[in-house]
Scaffold this motif. Structure first.
Motif, PDB file in Angstrom:
ATOM      1  N   ALA A 154       0.825  -1.213   0.000  1.00 26.67           N
ATOM      2  CA  ALA A 154       0.000   0.000   0.000  1.00 26.67           C
ATOM      3  C   ALA A 154       0.855   1.257   0.000  1.00 26.67           C
ATOM      4  CB  ALA A 154      -0.924  -0.010   1.215  1.00 26.67           C
ATOM      5  N   VAL A 155       1.993   1.228   0.692  1.00 27.41           N
ATOM      6  CA  VAL A 155       2.887   2.390   0.709  1.00 27.41           C
ATOM      7  C   VAL A 155       3.322   2.727  -0.713  1.00 27.41           C
ATOM      8  CG1 VAL A 155       5.150   3.240   1.430  1.00 27.41           C
ATOM      9  CG2 VAL A 155       3.705   2.027   3.064  1.00 27.41           C
ATOM     10  N   GLY A 156       3.690   1.691  -1.471  1.00 26.01           N
ATOM     11  CA  GLY A 156       4.101   1.915  -2.854  1.00 26.01           C
ATOM     12  C   GLY A 156       2.976   2.428  -3.724  1.00 26.01           C
ATOM     13  N   ALA A 157       1.789   1.872  -3.551  1.00 27.50           N
ATOM     14  CA  ALA A 157       0.648   2.314  -4.355  1.00 27.50           C
ATOM     15  C   ALA A 157       0.290   3.765  -4.044  1.00 27.50           C
ATOM     16  CB  ALA A 157      -0.549   1.394  -4.097  1.00 27.50           C
ATOM     17  N   ILE A 158       0.356   4.137  -2.772  1.00 32.42           N
ATOM     18  CA  ILE A 158       0.096   5.529  -2.391  1.00 32.42           C
ATOM     19  C   ILE A 158       1.146   6.447  -3.002  1.00 32.42           C
ATOM     20  CG2 ILE A 158       0.044   7.143  -0.452  1.00 32.42           C
ATOM     21  CD1 ILE A 158      -1.125   4.791   1.217  1.00 32.42           C
ATOM     22  N   ALA A 159       2.406   6.003  -2.975  1.00 33.97           N
ATOM     23  CA  ALA A 159       3.480   6.791  -3.593  1.00 33.97           C
ATOM     24  C   ALA A 159       3.217   7.003  -5.076  1.00 33.97           C
ATOM     25  CB  ALA A 159       4.825   6.097  -3.384  1.00 33.97           C
ATOM     26  N   ALA A 160       2.814   5.931  -5.766  1.00 35.49           N
ATOM     27  CA  ALA A 160       2.521   6.048  -7.203  1.00 35.49           C
ATOM     28  C   ALA A 160       1.378   7.029  -7.441  1.00 35.49           C
ATOM     29  CB  ALA A 160       2.158   4.671  -7.773  1.00 35.49           C
ATOM     30  N   PHE A 161       0.357   6.979  -6.595  1.00 31.61           N
ATOM     31  CA  PHE A 161      -0.795   7.880  -6.718  1.00 31.61           C
ATOM     32  C   PHE A 161      -0.354   9.334  -6.582  1.00 31.61           C
ATOM     33  CE2 PHE A 161      -4.477  10.186  -5.179  1.00 31.61           C
ATOM     34  CZ  PHE A 161      -5.527   9.657  -5.912  1.00 31.61           C
ATOM     35  N   ILE A 162       0.433   9.626  -5.541  1.00 30.93           N
ATOM     36  CA  ILE A 162       0.888  10.998  -5.309  1.00 30.93           C
ATOM     37  C   ILE A 162       1.809  11.459  -6.431  1.00 30.93           C
ATOM     38  CG2 ILE A 162       2.264  12.478  -3.785  1.00 30.93           C
ATOM     39  CD1 ILE A 162       1.266  10.750  -1.442  1.00 30.93           C
ATOM     40  N   ILE A 163       2.760  10.606  -6.801  1.00 28.46           N
ATOM     41  CA  ILE A 163       3.733  10.974  -7.829  1.00 28.46           C
ATOM     42  C   ILE A 163       3.040  11.271  -9.154  1.00 28.46           C
ATOM     43  CG2 ILE A 163       5.599  10.061  -9.285  1.00 28.46           C
ATOM     44  CD1 ILE A 163       6.670   8.678  -6.733  1.00 28.46           C
ATOM     45  N   PHE A 164       2.083  10.446  -9.531  1.00 31.21           N
ATOM     46  CA  PHE A 164       1.454  10.675 -10.828  1.00 31.21           C
ATOM     47  C   PHE A 164       0.609  11.948 -10.844  1.00 31.21           C
ATOM     48  CE2 PHE A 164      -1.644   9.789 -14.291  1.00 31.21           C
ATOM     49  CZ  PHE A 164      -0.710   9.825 -15.314  1.00 31.21           C
ATOM     50  N   SER A 165       0.072  12.329  -9.685  1.00 31.45           N
ATOM     51  CA  SER A 165      -0.753  13.538  -9.638  1.00 31.45           C
ATOM     52  C   SER A 165       0.049  14.782 -10.008  1.00 31.45           C
ATOM     53  CB  SER A 165      -1.387  13.707  -8.256  1.00 31.45           C
ATOM     54  OG  SER A 165      -0.438  14.093  -7.284  1.00 31.45           O
ATOM     55  N   TYR A 166       1.327  14.846  -9.589  1.00 33.38           N
ATOM     56  CA  TYR A 166       2.138  16.011  -9.962  1.00 33.38           C
ATOM     57  C   TYR A 166       2.995  15.756 -11.196  1.00 33.38           C
ATOM     58  CZ  TYR A 166       6.336  14.011  -7.678  1.00 33.38           C
ATOM     59  OH  TYR A 166       7.408  13.217  -7.323  1.00 33.38           O
TER      60      TYR A 166
END
Length: 442
Positions: free
Chosen positions: A89-101
């Protein structure tokens, strides 16, 4: 649930995985971080982390992905350890945040491509950047970039990701090589190479602690580690594939392109007397746009560069977005097309603050890259090294003849080297991030 998709060819998988690593992280983020962190000293620490930490963690993600045939969160339930879902989940959250910016920065690139071929960036490169980086233009082009990525990912693995990668990644490499060759002819090339490739060995040890968070975050970012990307991509490959060999090709290709990006950017900057690292996240846009304006044929040269940057941005954007889409389709057994479009709409909204204020982009970037990616890598290495070691060794040995020595070295590294390095890095990153928040928002 429908049968899980697979890559059609080995080269398609390698190019897609390498394309994930080849994107903005290498060509936008790597040069300005190198400039901010002292040039060659940063490069040395970065390369040591790629080899000593990045390669073992890449193999961790490959093993988890292929063994489970699932997304980063669902993988742990399939492996029989649902209590470790938090690691995914930590990785998936990171991907979510990174892709937003990331999509916002991708929108900047589109604007620069258009400007390059339609009259340049105006008399003031910094003013042009500020006009494109924030406000309604930034939001509109953020939406255009997001829609493009969602459309490709909606097509699926073979028809979308694989076909796009087989065209785009070679294109990026060819354009980078051509630009590096041109850069070698510039007056500032010698000074640029010295700054970039000739470290002062006497200062590296002293500088390593201050460089470590940025270098580790960049190593993970450019190898697409800690976001669940490589777990997701490996979930689509067959058991007959040699994971060690594929990992080696991807790391070599990614690292070569990162180094090549520096050979492109720094000669342009030094020729115009521009200090590397100036401008932070916008440095490659401000500095290079200014440099291109001073060079013969600069508009064409700038157009080629930013077109290459756009292609690179798209290749890695596909992979980051695929993590989010894969989780939804695996977990809820829903169709890929509405999932891609719906998540694109959500991420577009999440990215709006970074399209309005660059301070939010820095906040998102530092949190996701220097904290979440490192935390994800730490948890995954502990899981494989201490919880799932036997099965992981078996999985890594598939597709090749093995006497067990490589697997033994890998496990030892995961148990005693990687966690220590990443724990120290994480502590330093949290300290630095708290300082950033206090300075920027309090």
């Amino acid at each position: 649930m429908d049968e899980r998709a697979t890559w059609a060819t080995r080269i398609g998988f390698i190019l897609a995985a390498a394309g994930s690593a080849v994107g903005l992280g290498n060509i936008w983020r790597f040069p300005f971080l190198t400039g901010e962190s002292g040039g060659a000293a940063f490069l040395v620490v970065y390369l040591l982390l790629v080899v000593g930490v990045g390669v073992p963690v890449l193999l961790v993600e490959f093993v988890i992905g292929r063994r489970s045939n699932r997304n980063p969160i669902g993988a742990f339930e399939r492996l029989g350890h649902p209590g470790w879902k938090a690691a995914g989940a930590v990785g998936a959250i990171a991907a979510f945040i990174i892709f937003s910016y990331y999509s916002v920065v991708g929108g900047w690139v589109i604007q620069y491509v258009v400007a390059s071929f339609t009259g340049g960036y105006g008399a003031d490169a910094e003013a042009f950047f500020l006009s494109t980086a924030s406000g309604t233009n930034a939001i509109a082009y953020h939406g255009l970039f997001m829609a493009t990525v969602a459309g490709i990912v909606a097509l699926g693995i073979r028809n979308g990701l694989e076909k796009a990668a087989t065209v785009m990644v070679p294109t990026v490499v060819v354009l980078l090589v051509g630009l590096a060759g041109y850069g070698a002819t510039l007056d500032g090339a010698g000074a640029a190479y010295s700054y970039y490739l000739a470290p002062d060995l006497s200062t590296i040890v002293g500088d390593a602690v201050s460089i470590l968070p940025a270098a580790a975050g960049q190593a993970f970012y450019t190898l697409s580690l800690g976001m669940g990307i490589m777990i997701t991509y490996a979930s689509y490959i067959g058991e007959d594939r040699n994971l060690l060999q594929d990992a080696g090709v991807i790391v070599v290709l990614d690292t070569a392109i990162a180094l090549l990006a520096g050979l492109v950017v720094f000669p342009f900057l030094f020729t115009q007397g521009i200090e590397p690292g100036e401008g932070g996240a916008g440095s490659i846009f401000i500095s290079l746009a200014g440099a291109f304006q001073q060079l013969p044929g600069g508009e064409l040269l700038g157009g080629v560069f930013f077109l290459m940057l756009l292609v690179a941005a798209l290749t890695s954007a596909f992979s980051i977005f695929e993590v989010v889409v894969s989780y939804i389709t695996d977990t809820f057994d829903v169709n890929r097309v509405p999932t891609a479009l719906g998540m694109a709409a959500v991420l577009f909204v999440v990215g709006i603050p970074t399209a309005l204020d660059l301070t939010y982009l820095d906040a998102y970037d530092l949190f996701a890259n220097n904290i979440l990616l490192i935390l994800s890598g730490l948890l995954l290495s502990i899981f494989i090294g201490w919880v799932y070691a036997g099965e992981a060794v078996e999985e890594l040995g598939k597709g090749r003849a093995s006497d067990g020595r490589i697997e033994a070295i890998w496990l030892t590294t995961l148990r005693y080297v990687v966690p220590i390095v990443l724990a120290i890095t994480l502590a330093l990153s949290v300290r630095d991030y708290i300082g950033f928040l206090q300075e920027s928002f309090l």
